[in-house]
Design an enzyme around this catalytic site. Structure first.
Site, PDB file in Angstrom:
ATOM      1  N   GLU A 178      -0.253  -2.374  -3.135  1.00 34.89           N
ATOM      2  CA  GLU A 178      -1.250  -3.692  -2.982  1.00 34.89           C
ATOM      3  C   GLU A 178      -1.418  -3.522  -1.626  1.00 34.89           C
ATOM      4  O   GLU A 178      -0.589  -4.096  -0.603  1.00 34.89           O
ATOM      5  CB  GLU A 178      -0.718  -4.842  -3.385  1.00 34.89           C
ATOM      6  CG  GLU A 178      -0.477  -4.859  -5.067  1.00 34.89           C
ATOM      7  CD  GLU A 178      -1.683  -5.516  -5.728  1.00 34.89           C
ATOM      8  OE1 GLU A 178      -2.530  -6.055  -5.058  1.00 34.89           O
ATOM      9  OE2 GLU A 178      -1.994  -5.135  -6.762  1.00 34.89           O
ATOM     10  N   CYS A 210      -4.279 -10.310   2.667  1.00 32.69           N
ATOM     11  CA  CYS A 210      -4.928  -9.447   2.371  1.00 32.69           C
ATOM     12  C   CYS A 210      -6.205  -9.510   1.902  1.00 32.69           C
ATOM     13  O   CYS A 210      -7.147  -8.665   1.939  1.00 32.69           O
ATOM     14  CB  CYS A 210      -4.070  -8.497   1.249  1.00 32.69           C
ATOM     15  SG  CYS A 210      -3.658  -9.363   0.018  1.00 32.69           S
ATOM     16  N   GLY A 222       1.498  -4.142   1.178  1.00 33.47           N
ATOM     17  CA  GLY A 222       1.553  -3.823   2.688  1.00 33.47           C
ATOM     18  C   GLY A 222       0.385  -3.140   3.188  1.00 33.47           C
ATOM     19  O   GLY A 222      -0.720  -3.191   2.631  1.00 33.47           O
ATOM     20  N   SER A 223       0.399  -2.469   4.178  1.00 36.80           N
ATOM     21  CA  SER A 223      -0.612  -1.756   4.828  1.00 36.80           C
ATOM     22  C   SER A 223      -1.022  -0.412   4.326  1.00 36.80           C
ATOM     23  O   SER A 223      -0.205   0.308   3.738  1.00 36.80           O
ATOM     24  CB  SER A 223      -0.522  -1.500   6.560  1.00 36.80           C
ATOM     25  OG  SER A 223       0.546  -0.395   6.701  1.00 36.80           O
ATOM     26  N   PRO A 224      -2.312  -0.083   4.359  1.00 36.36           N
ATOM     27  CA  PRO A 224      -2.643   1.390   3.914  1.00 36.36           C
ATOM     28  C   PRO A 224      -1.724   2.660   4.412  1.00 36.36           C
ATOM     29  O   PRO A 224      -1.358   3.540   3.898  1.00 36.36           O
ATOM     30  CB  PRO A 224      -3.886   1.484   4.382  1.00 36.36           C
ATOM     31  CG  PRO A 224      -4.676   0.154   4.214  1.00 36.36           C
ATOM     32  CD  PRO A 224      -3.412  -0.723   4.843  1.00 36.36           C
ATOM     33  N   LYS A 225      -1.265   2.314   5.863  1.00 33.98           N
ATOM     34  CA  LYS A 225      -0.615   3.291   6.548  1.00 33.98           C
ATOM     35  C   LYS A 225       0.812   3.537   5.845  1.00 33.98           C
ATOM     36  O   LYS A 225       1.187   4.615   5.495  1.00 33.98           O
ATOM     37  CB  LYS A 225      -0.437   2.913   7.956  1.00 33.98           C
ATOM     38  CG  LYS A 225       0.163   4.078   8.907  1.00 33.98           C
ATOM     39  CD  LYS A 225       0.155   3.727  10.395  1.00 33.98           C
ATOM     40  CE  LYS A 225       1.257   4.172  11.088  1.00 33.98           C
ATOM     41  NZ  LYS A 225       2.049   2.714  11.675  1.00 33.98           N
ATOM     42  N   ILE A 226       1.352   2.518   5.664  1.00 32.79           N
ATOM     43  CA  ILE A 226       2.580   2.601   5.061  1.00 32.79           C
ATOM     44  C   ILE A 226       2.445   2.967   3.570  1.00 32.79           C
ATOM     45  O   ILE A 226       3.314   3.621   2.904  1.00 32.79           O
ATOM     46  CB  ILE A 226       3.394   1.218   5.226  1.00 32.79           C
ATOM     47  CG1 ILE A 226       3.561   0.610   6.707  1.00 32.79           C
ATOM     48  CG2 ILE A 226       4.937   1.482   4.602  1.00 32.79           C
ATOM     49  CD1 ILE A 226       4.041   1.918   7.627  1.00 32.79           C
ATOM     50  N   GLY A 227       1.434   2.473   2.720  1.00 26.94           N
ATOM     51  CA  GLY A 227       1.237   2.769   1.515  1.00 26.94           C
ATOM     52  C   GLY A 227       1.176   4.455   1.403  1.00 26.94           C
ATOM     53  O   GLY A 227       1.681   4.969   0.315  1.00 26.94           O
TER      54      GLY A 227
END
Lengths: 485, 486
Positions: free
Chosen positions: B214, B252, B192-197
């Site tokens: 990822e 991605c 998913g996204s870096p923010k949620i990561g």
């Protein structure tokens, strides 16, 4: 004239990282030559300053010269030599196999440094646990900041002095301090953080790392159990347990044998053998022996005392139990069958106390170990081949050692690290190089040979060909191409 | 929510019990499960293409190429290679330790959590699942609520094919994810996204759970026009196919933006335009070959990126948006300002900025000024430039003279670095991703060295020193009394 202690605040932390990042971006640390030069200097430190290191360790921990020489300096010397010898190999790209779907192409995996990394070290093996990860960081081509533990102040000061004196200050630095300095460092953005210490602080480190998506290696601890089968060579077993426990920083080591599991039947023999060998090693008055480290400080002394004083624990002491707070000494102490829910059986002991838990049969040891957090190491002493296999396959721990204690630390061909509560990631030998590298996948494609099947507009025929390609079955591909499918 | 909390706890309990029973350790069990995934995909190809069309407007060929085919291949590789992967690795030990033996075995972490994404909802769910199962774990998969039909298919069909005491699916959005993250897992795999990561990693930190993240980034594509001009048609095809032909840029590893020397930009654009028309027709919305944008929110997000007047002014092709039909036209921008939002966040859509540079070498500086992406693409035959790209930039991967295709090479690790992620998978890397590498050392009770034990003396110190430096001859002399202890 007293030198004013330099202030290390938020601005200094930020400046430090920026400066190292500039060095890294300028390519200072990337070249083979720079890395070799730094590693050679580390080797010189080991060769020329062993005496000072031994003294600092004596100051901080009362560590016997042999332990300092062997478990810190010699291990580091070997680590440097290995890196010096293997660096070219480690730095070389690995070829990867390509498949029919990506044909024509060649592929490789290139190791590249992560950038600017932070190594936070521990107090019990302050030189080993500082320099060994730094060796990994440097061999992988990173700039590195080392924060040694303030609980070993002489070692911390010596590390700062030696690294400053010998290594390239534009890329390798030491920050001394306590939790304040560590917190300031953790606020910065690092490309990797390598931490050795407790599981409690490991959580704090990983939480801080999450803010910047910084990958971490956490070398933590746990209660490393020792299962002793009656079918073993008792004398050798006992000597190795003693040397592994009290002979390694007096039980203050992450892979220290924490507690013993054995059968009710065998326990008396085991205890007698231990008492006998303990006396051979440390004499009738172990408190006077110069061959054991002392307890690191009064906080830990009080912590350990509390473990011994708990009701239903204090009456289980079968050997030792003497304490001397002024000299920070606790005698090698063996306890028999303390309650499984006592404090001493709930937290990592990290000291010279060894509980022995007896079971009706050795089978039960698997349940006992399984019901607890995964330790950094699990030990088994036995001649029984089946038991060894079962232990290795079913006990989950960072590492398993059969018929010895802790030696796997010295083996650069085995990854050293934890699992679950005992940590994540691994190092030693090439694993250190890998821990501080990014393995970048590189695919070289030719501009010839393009399959129209890749592109829109999509059709049935293209779908059939794709399916055949995915199967990578040459017959199917031909069949489709020839219109036979 | 209470019901959901209970479901999660119940599922966790069951998966942990299953793991403890040892059933998942058997290679036969693992292969059977992976074969079942293969069967599930093969049996339901039409249904799968249908749900992907419903969720994302994916054409069945795209669905097969990017998702189903990938899963089938992944499953085949895992079944064929599992025996090899699971073999313990023997380690050579130094002579000093003779006759000790050392090896490393891969053991499953235990009960793992896979959080999947909406853009490739089938492959980004099943591929990590295959890895987790191959490594012998029990696994809970949470599919994305933004691809509801794919998610429903997985939730309904996986239990029919797989061992549902070991492998479970849960549907839902952020609230379900929050509940899941409160629990202790032995590993978390997130796409998913870096923010949620960051949120995932912080939650994992509470339990010291290792993670593979990822994520994404702005994947740049360098076009070194002069050195590849002979094959420019292939280059343009690959870029066009890679950008718009795969989930309409919502991938991605999508080509996010192109870097090219100023003098060649218009030639490139003049080739892109007709090619887009040839791939997607005069009305791409009706072509059936272009995926939809996943949701109104994402259309609005892309709309906002284009609304910046300076970005509007840079549109040289496309630009139309139909929010109702979740459609954004294939759009090309020429030199939107480098400080615009569209040049600072991952686009994840069918908009392609072309950034011109004075000298193609300057593209390296631009790439370095941004966060490390998941992939860097470069079309060039200049060996010097290739070397510079490899040594001066950092990314999950680098692909020369193509785009996207590194995804299909299962000998290559697939994962990011920095903002683009932590960890990697595909092929054997999937197996490793979900395994703990456990070191096993076996010493011999037969050979014992006095020098190992206190009380210490100078002989023992010399002995150990020499042993450590593997100076075996000197050691021999010491033992024979022909060398003084120091």
């Amino acid at each position: 004239m007293a030198a004013a202690k330099k202030v290390f605040g938020a601005a200094e932390a930020s400046d430090l990282v920026n400066e190292l990042r500039r060095s890294f971006d300028d390519g200072v640390t990337r070249g083979y030559d720079w890395r070799i030069t730094q590693l050679k200097k580390l080797l010189v430190i080991c060769d020329n300053h062993e005496h000072e290191i031994v003294e600092a360790l004596r100051d901080d921990l009362g560590k016997p010269e042999l332990e300092s020489s062997v478990f810190e300096v010699a291990l580091l010397r070997n680590s440097c030599k290995l890196a010096l010898k293997q660096l070219k190999n480690w730095m070389a790209p690995d070829k990867a196999k390509t498949s029919l779907t990506t044909f024509p192409a060649s592929a490789e995996i290139v190791s590249e440094p992560l950038g600017v990394v932070l190594v936070i070290s521990a107090w019990n093996y302050p030189f080993l646990l500082s320099i060994d990860p730094v060796i990994g960081a440097i061999s992988a081509g990173n700039a590195v900041v080392l924060k040694p533990s303030e609980l070993a102040p002489a070692s911390s000061a010596l590390l700062a002095k030696l690294l400053e004196q010998y290594l390239d200050p534009s890329a390798v630095r030491v920050v001394e301090g306590n939790v304040n300095e560590t917190t300031l460092l953790l606020d910065q953005k690092w490309d990797k953080i390598f931490y050795t210490g407790s599981s409690k602080i490991g959580r704090v480190i990983m939480t801080a790392a999450a803010k910047h998506l910084t990958p971490v290696v956490l070398e933590l601890g746990g209660k490393s159990p020792v299962v002793v089968d009656s079918n073993t060579d008792l004398k050798v077993t006992v000597r190795r347990i003693i040397a592994g426990k009290w002979g390694c920083n007096n039980g203050q080591a992450c892979v220290s044998p924490d507690y013993i599991l054995t059968t009710k039947e065998f326990a008396p023999k085991l205890i007698d053998a231990m008492k006998h060998e303990l006396e051979t090693f440390y004499g009738k008055k172990p408190m006077d022996s110069k061959d054991m480290s002392r307890i690191v400080n009064s906080n830990h002394f009080d912590r350990l005392s509390k473990l011994l004083e708990e009701k239903e624990v204090s009456d289980k002491i079968v050997y030792g139990g003497d304490k001397d707070r002024e000299n920070l000494k606790i005698a090698p102490t063996i306890l028999l069958d303390v309650p499984l829910d006592s404090l001493i059986m709930s937290e990592e002991i990290f000291g010279p106390l060894l509980p022995i838990i007896t079971l009706n049969n050795l089978e039960e040891s698997f349940d006992v170990i399984h019901s607890r957090p995964k330790p950094l190491a699990a030990y088994l002493f036995t001649h029984n081949q089946k038991l060894k296999e079962r232990f290795a396959m079913t006990v989950s721990a960072g590492g398993i050692v059969v018929n010895d204690i802790a030696v796997h630390l010295a083996l650069h061909t085995l990854p050293f690290g934890g699992v679950g509560e005992s940590g994540m990631g691994a190092y030693h030998g090439k694993f250190s190089f890998d821990a501080f590298s990014h393995k970048k996948a590189v695919l070289y494609r030719s501009l010839f040979g393009d399959a129209p099947v890749r592109y829109p507009p999509y059709s049935r025929g293209k779908l059939r060909l794709l399916k055949a390609l995915v199967d990578s079955n040459i017959f199917n591909i031909f069949k489709v191409l020839l219109g036979l499918s | 929510m209470e019901a959901m909390k209970e479901t999660v706890e119940e599922s966790l309990r069951e998966m942990r019990d299953t793991f403890a029973s040892g059933r998942t350790r058997s290679l036969k069990w693992r292969k059977r499960q992976i074969a079942a995934i293969y069967e599930m995909v093969k049996d339901n190809e039409d249904k799968l293409c249908s749900v992907l069309f419903q969720d994302l407007g994916k054409h069945s060929t795209e669905a097969f190429r990017d998702e189903l085919g990938h899963v089938l291949r992944s499953a085949t590789v895992a079944i064929n290679c599992l025996d090899k992967w699971a073999v313990p690795k023997q380690s050579n030990l130094p002579l000093l330790f003779f006759p000790a033996k050392g090896k490393v075995i891969s053991e499953p972490y235990g009960t793992v959590l896979v959080l999947s994404s909406w853009n490739f909802p089938i492959s980004l769910s099943l591929d990590p699942l295959i890895g987790a199962i191959a490594a012998g774990n029990t696994v809970l998969l949470k599919s994305s609520e933004l691809s509801p039909n794919a998610s429903a298919f997985l939730a309904k069909t996986i239990p029919a094919y797989l061992d549902n005491k070991a492998i479970k699916v849960i549907e839902g959005g952020p609230d379900v994810a929050t509940i899941l993250l409160q629990h202790q897992w032995d590993k978390i795999f997130f796409t998913g996204s870096p923010k949620i990561g960051r949120i995932i990693m912080a939650a994992a930190a509470q339990h010291l759970t290792p993670v593979t993240l990822e994520l994404g980034g702005k994947c740049p594509t360098i076009v070194d026009y002069p050195t590849i001009s002979k094959n420019i048609k292939s280059v343009v095809k690959r870029i066009t196919g890679g950008k718009w032909g795969s989930c309409s840029g919502q991938a991605c590893i999508s080509v996010d933006y192109v870097l090219i020397e100023k003098s060649f930009a218009s030639s490139l654009i003049d080739m892109l335009k007709p090619l887009i028309r040839s791939f997607f027709g005069d009305n791409p919305k009706e072509s059936g070959c272009l995926s939809r944008i996943v949701s109104k929110q994402h259309v609005q997000r892309l709309s906002r990126l284009l609304n910046d007047p300076r970005v509007q002014a840079s549109i040289v092709y496309g630009g139309s948006i139909d929010e109702e039909n979740l459609y954004v036209e294939p759009t090309i921008l020429l030199d939107p300002p480098l400080d615009s939002e569209i040049m600072n966040e991952e686009i994840f859509g069918p908009i392609l900025p072309i950034i011109t540079v004075r000298d193609i070498q300057d593209s390296i500086g631009i790439i370095k000024s941004k966060a490390k992406p998941l992939a860097i693409y470069a079309f060039t035959n200049d060996e010097n430039l290739k070397t510079r790209i490899l040594s001066e930039t950092s990314s999950g991967s680098v692909t020369f003279n193509d785009v996207m295709i590194q995804y299909m090479c299962d000998a290559l690790p697939f994962g990011g670095v920095g903002e683009s992620g932590i960890g990697r998978y595909h092929g054997k890397y999937s197996f490793d991703c979900f395994s703990h590498e456990k070191a096993i050392m076996e010493g011999s009770l037969a050979m014992d060295l006095e020098a190992r034990y206190p009380p210490w003396n100078s002989f023992k110190l010399s002995f150990i020193r020499l042993a450590f430096s593997e100076a075996y001859f000197k050691l021999l002399l010491l033992m024979l009394g022909l060398k003084r202890s120091t």
